[in-house]
Design an enzyme around this catalytic site. Structure first.
Site, PDB file in Angstrom:
ATOM      1  N   GLU A 147       0.807  -1.264   0.230  1.00 15.00           N
ATOM      2  CA  GLU A 147      -0.057   0.135  -0.124  1.00 15.00           C
ATOM      3  C   GLU A 147       0.985   1.313  -0.139  1.00 15.00           C
ATOM      4  O   GLU A 147       1.944   1.249   0.368  1.00 15.00           O
ATOM      5  CB  GLU A 147      -1.044  -0.076   1.146  1.00 15.00           C
ATOM      6  CG  GLU A 147      -2.121  -1.026   0.959  1.00 15.00           C
ATOM      7  CD  GLU A 147      -2.968  -1.142   2.321  1.00 15.00           C
ATOM      8  OE1 GLU A 147      -3.291  -0.113   2.846  1.00 15.00           O
ATOM      9  OE2 GLU A 147      -3.297  -2.026   2.640  1.00 15.00           O
ATOM     10  N   LYS A 202       2.968 -16.531  -1.232  1.00 14.18           N
ATOM     11  CA  LYS A 202       2.509 -15.352  -0.666  1.00 14.18           C
ATOM     12  C   LYS A 202       2.512 -15.126   0.701  1.00 14.18           C
ATOM     13  O   LYS A 202       3.109 -14.090   1.174  1.00 14.18           O
ATOM     14  CB  LYS A 202       1.040 -15.151  -1.257  1.00 14.18           C
ATOM     15  CG  LYS A 202       0.242 -13.722  -0.607  1.00 14.18           C
ATOM     16  CD  LYS A 202       0.939 -12.432  -1.241  1.00 14.18           C
ATOM     17  CE  LYS A 202       0.693 -11.285  -0.435  1.00 14.18           C
ATOM     18  NZ  LYS A 202      -0.476 -10.620  -0.742  1.00 14.18           N
ATOM     19  N   ASN A 206       5.471 -12.524   2.946  1.00 10.96           N
ATOM     20  CA  ASN A 206       5.092 -11.853   3.776  1.00 10.96           C
ATOM     21  C   ASN A 206       5.670 -12.031   5.089  1.00 10.96           C
ATOM     22  O   ASN A 206       5.993 -11.122   6.012  1.00 10.96           O
ATOM     23  CB  ASN A 206       3.513 -11.533   3.853  1.00 10.96           C
ATOM     24  CG  ASN A 206       2.851 -10.564   3.048  1.00 10.96           C
ATOM     25  OD1 ASN A 206       3.734  -9.660   2.333  1.00 10.96           O
ATOM     26  ND2 ASN A 206       1.547 -10.609   2.813  1.00 10.96           N
ATOM     27  N   ALA A 207       5.738 -13.412   5.340  1.00 12.86           N
ATOM     28  CA  ALA A 207       6.158 -13.642   6.534  1.00 12.86           C
ATOM     29  C   ALA A 207       7.743 -13.385   6.521  1.00 12.86           C
ATOM     30  O   ALA A 207       8.347 -12.876   7.612  1.00 12.86           O
ATOM     31  CB  ALA A 207       6.257 -15.346   6.704  1.00 12.86           C
ATOM     32  N   CYS A 258      -1.689  -7.087   6.036  1.00 19.31           N
ATOM     33  CA  CYS A 258      -1.282  -8.384   5.555  1.00 19.31           C
ATOM     34  C   CYS A 258      -0.408  -9.166   6.319  1.00 19.31           C
ATOM     35  O   CYS A 258      -0.807 -10.370   6.828  1.00 19.31           O
ATOM     36  CB  CYS A 258      -0.344  -8.146   4.307  1.00 19.31           C
ATOM     37  SG  CYS A 258      -1.458  -7.584   2.966  1.00 19.31           S
ATOM     38  N   PHE A 259       0.565  -8.418   7.216  1.00 19.02           N
ATOM     39  CA  PHE A 259       1.683  -9.185   7.774  1.00 19.02           C
ATOM     40  C   PHE A 259       1.161 -10.034   8.816  1.00 19.02           C
ATOM     41  O   PHE A 259       1.303 -11.302   8.865  1.00 19.02           O
ATOM     42  CB  PHE A 259       2.700  -8.281   8.207  1.00 19.02           C
ATOM     43  CG  PHE A 259       3.595  -7.787   7.228  1.00 19.02           C
ATOM     44  CD1 PHE A 259       3.716  -8.462   5.698  1.00 19.02           C
ATOM     45  CD2 PHE A 259       4.591  -6.716   7.475  1.00 19.02           C
ATOM     46  CE1 PHE A 259       4.595  -7.788   5.020  1.00 19.02           C
ATOM     47  CE2 PHE A 259       5.392  -6.331   6.508  1.00 19.02           C
ATOM     48  CZ  PHE A 259       5.592  -7.042   5.217  1.00 19.02           C
TER      49      PHE A 259
HETATM   50  C1  UDX Z   1       3.085  -5.856   2.447  1.00 20.14           C
HETATM   51  C2  UDX Z   1       4.015  -6.580   1.604  1.00 20.14           C
HETATM   52  O1  UDX Z   1       5.278  -5.693   1.461  1.00 20.14           O
HETATM   53  C3  UDX Z   1       3.437  -6.697   0.068  1.00 20.14           C
HETATM   54  O2  UDX Z   1       4.418  -7.251  -0.699  1.00 20.14           O
HETATM   55  C4  UDX Z   1       2.226  -7.550   0.233  1.00 20.14           C
HETATM   56  O3  UDX Z   1       1.428  -7.710  -1.101  1.00 20.14           O
HETATM   57  C5  UDX Z   1       1.434  -6.784   1.424  1.00 20.14           C
HETATM   58  O4  UDX Z   1       1.820  -6.881   2.611  1.00 20.14           O
HETATM   59  P1  UDX Z   1       1.845  -3.477   2.847  1.00 20.14           P
HETATM   60  O5  UDX Z   1       1.360  -3.973   4.263  1.00 20.14           O
HETATM   61  O6  UDX Z   1       1.217  -2.790   2.107  1.00 20.14           O
HETATM   62  O7  UDX Z   1       2.526  -4.618   2.085  1.00 20.14           O
HETATM   63  O8  UDX Z   1       3.040  -2.532   3.345  1.00 20.14           O
HETATM   64  P2  UDX Z   1       4.654  -2.753   3.814  1.00 20.14           P
HETATM   65  O9  UDX Z   1       5.510  -1.602   2.932  1.00 20.14           O
HETATM   66  O10 UDX Z   1       5.154  -4.185   3.575  1.00 20.14           O
HETATM   67  O11 UDX Z   1       4.774  -2.418   5.264  1.00 20.14           O
HETATM   68  C6  UDX Z   1       4.300  -3.249   6.396  1.00 20.14           C
HETATM   69  C7  UDX Z   1       4.380  -2.433   7.664  1.00 20.14           C
HETATM   70  O12 UDX Z   1       5.721  -2.578   8.122  1.00 20.14           O
HETATM   71  C8  UDX Z   1       4.188  -1.131   7.893  1.00 20.14           C
HETATM   72  O13 UDX Z   1       3.496  -0.702   9.057  1.00 20.14           O
HETATM   73  C9  UDX Z   1       5.632  -0.347   7.899  1.00 20.14           C
HETATM   74  O14 UDX Z   1       5.713   0.982   8.457  1.00 20.14           O
HETATM   75  C10 UDX Z   1       6.390  -1.409   8.437  1.00 20.14           C
HETATM   76  N1  UDX Z   1       7.829  -1.537   8.081  1.00 20.14           N
HETATM   77  C11 UDX Z   1       8.260  -1.407   6.780  1.00 20.14           C
HETATM   78  C12 UDX Z   1       8.894  -1.175   9.223  1.00 20.14           C
HETATM   79  O15 UDX Z   1       8.606  -0.975  10.253  1.00 20.14           O
HETATM   80  N2  UDX Z   1      10.148  -1.195   8.922  1.00 20.14           N
HETATM   81  C13 UDX Z   1      10.322  -1.381   7.319  1.00 20.14           C
HETATM   82  O16 UDX Z   1      11.780  -1.384   7.225  1.00 20.14           O
HETATM   83  C14 UDX Z   1       9.482  -1.600   6.244  1.00 20.14           C
END
Ligand code: UDX
Length: 455
Positions: A147, A202, A206-207, A258-259
């Site tokens: 996102e 997938k 994410n994991a 997602c995560f």
């Molecule tokens: C994630 C995956 O990146 C994507 O490939 C999948 O399709 C959906 O899930 P998204 O949840 O949209 O995407 O955002 P992402 O950029 O991955 O960030 C997830 C969370 O991790 C956010 O809260 C972000 O702030 C946090 N984050 C990310 C960190 O705290 N540190 C980082 O280095 C990167």
């Protein structure tokens, strides 16, 4: 679908949904989600080869290929409560497709689903189809966009993954979907595989990403306890090409739809396959994230002389990351909950979050409503101006890494705050030295900063 429509003018795409207000929003000038660049793309193809409608059956009847993109939330009750995905909407969609269809179709599973859902869809389609000559090929095509960068990720994806049955009809269906993406994605970046590998990939992708954040966040705790600086450690570690520099940004904790959901789903799968040790290994990624959010708040409270009762605390950012208004599983909501438990008064400013979404997040993720907290709307207030949000507060906490937070007039903000004025940077994005020079007591993630109290 908007990006496919843009790159494939010969394909007619119809997006259907049960919700009339949602479809109306997609047909309006205010789309239901904020994504940089999305409106421009939608506007350029809408009513040309991209249509939004609630007439589901007509669209199903006419389609050669159907993408199922319904949500698969974590179950809140029953077997697998709290970790398994609820695939009831997938099943409902499959039943409807079987009922309505009068010709063979390719069904593309786009939602993130537990492994083997495609085979369940196949069985439902076959059992409910009125005509045995109608054949359904079910493919898995998980979405890897993030996102806030959705359009960019779709225009130039790291890879497109397509899983399908490993027989002649399956290969034929796979090649049809490959042909769609091949309009703009280099062929070598379109990976094809069997259905289960695709579905599992997938969850695993994410994991792995979430694991990197929990790993660096665990090290941030060690850095705070010692004299190391987590950003320096991340820089040194990430310089190894085998590790790489991305996704090593320590934070108040990851959020998003997602995560956590996908890891818990993986955990549930492992448990179902009788692999408790594997389940426990991955669950720890979520546990570490929970602790990072709680620990951040504990540090805030202990810095502010162990009491925040009645103190005004300002949160900058409520979205789970920048460039989105999405609040699902945002760390900010957890931090707000812990602050609320200590009777703080919380003001929140976020450039994109809608108030309704904020309350929904408190309600559904944390069970906080006006029934559970009678003074809720006095204790948590969303304001539309950051300077107003900060005024008279004892502390500001940065929850989301919005770029605009870096360019505020912090001298002005400092002067309007109660002293000592605390700044808790949960994203390590601000210039800590200049904030210190202004007079702030600054704390961030994974490093010890100087304090005016030590002078
Ligand atoms: C994630 C995956 O990146 C994507 O490939 C999948 O399709 C959906 O899930 P998204 O949840 O949209 O995407 O955002 P992402 O950029 O991955 O960030 C997830 C969370 O991790 C956010 O809260 C972000 O702030 C946090 N984050 C990310 C960190 O705290 N540190 C980082 O280095 C990167």
């Amino acid at each position: 679908m908007a990006v496919i429509a843009k790159h494939c003018p010969n394909i007619q795409i119809t997006v259907v949904d049960l919700s009339q207000p949602r479809i109306d929003a997609w047909n309006s000038s205010k789309l239901p989600i904020y994504e940089p660049g999305l409106f421009e793309i939608v506007e350029s193809v809408r009513d040309k080869n991209l249509f939004f409608t609630t007439e589901i059956d007509a669209a199903v009847l006419a389609a050669d290929m159907i993408f199922i993109s319904v949500n698969t939330p974590t179950k809140t009750k029953g077997i697998g409560k709290g970790s398994a995905s609820n695939v009831c909407y997938i099943e409902a969609a499959a039943r409807n497709i079987a009922k309505v269809s009068k010709s063979s179709k390719i069904i593309v599973e786009k939602s993130t689903v537990p492994v083997q859902t495609a085979s369940a869809i196949s069985k439902i389609l076959r059992a409910n189809s009125s005509d045995p000559s109608i054949k359904f090929q079910v493919l898995s095509n998980p979405e890897f966009l993030a996102e806030g960068t959705a359009v960019r990720d779709l225009l130039a994806p790291s890879r497109v993954l397509i899983g399908g049955p490993q027989d002649e009809a399956g290969f034929d269906a796979i090649s049809k979907l490959v042909a769609v993406y091949a309009n703009w994605v280099p062929r070598e970046q379109i990976l094809t595989t069997n259905v289960w590998s695709s579905e599992l990939s997938k969850l695993v992708a994410n994991a792995y990403l979430a694991q990197r954040i929990s790993s660096i966040n665990s090290i941030s705790m060690l850095c705070e306890a010692s004299k190391a600086d987590v950003d320096e450690v991340a820089r040194a570690v990430g310089a190894d090409v085998r590790i790489g520099p991305h996704f090593l940004k320590a934070s108040v904790g990851f959020g998003g739809s997602c995560f956590q959901k996908d890891i818990l789903n993986l955990v549930y799968l492992c448990e179902s396959f009788g692999l408790p040790e594997v389940a426990e290994y991955w669950r720890q990624v979520v546990t570490m994230n929970e602790w990072q959010k709680e620990r951040f708040t504990r540090r805030m409270i202990s810095s502010m002389f162990n009491t925040i009762t009645g103190k005004k605390i300002c949160l900058f950012g409520f979205a789970f990351k920048k460039d989105t208004g999405d609040t699902r599983e945002t760390a900010a909501a957890y931090v707000a909950k812990y602050l609320l438990d200590e009777d703080a008064v919380i003001t929140i400013y976020d450039p994109q979050v809608e108030e309704e979404d904020m309350w929904l997040e408190f309600k559904y993720t944390l069970g906080i409503t006006e029934e559970t907290h009678p003074n809720l709307k006095k204790s948590i207030v969303l304001v539309s101006d950051p300077y107003e949000a900060a005024q008279d507060s004892h502390a500001i906490a940065i929850m989301t890494e919005w770029d605009e937070f870096k360019s505020y007039d912090y001298q002005k903000i400092y002067e309007s705050m109660t002293k000592p004025a605390f700044m808790f940077d949960g994203r390590n994005i601000l210039d800590h030295q200049s904030l210190f020079d202004i007079g702030f007591e600054v704390q961030c993630i994974g490093k010890q900063l100087p304090s005016h109290f030590d002078e």
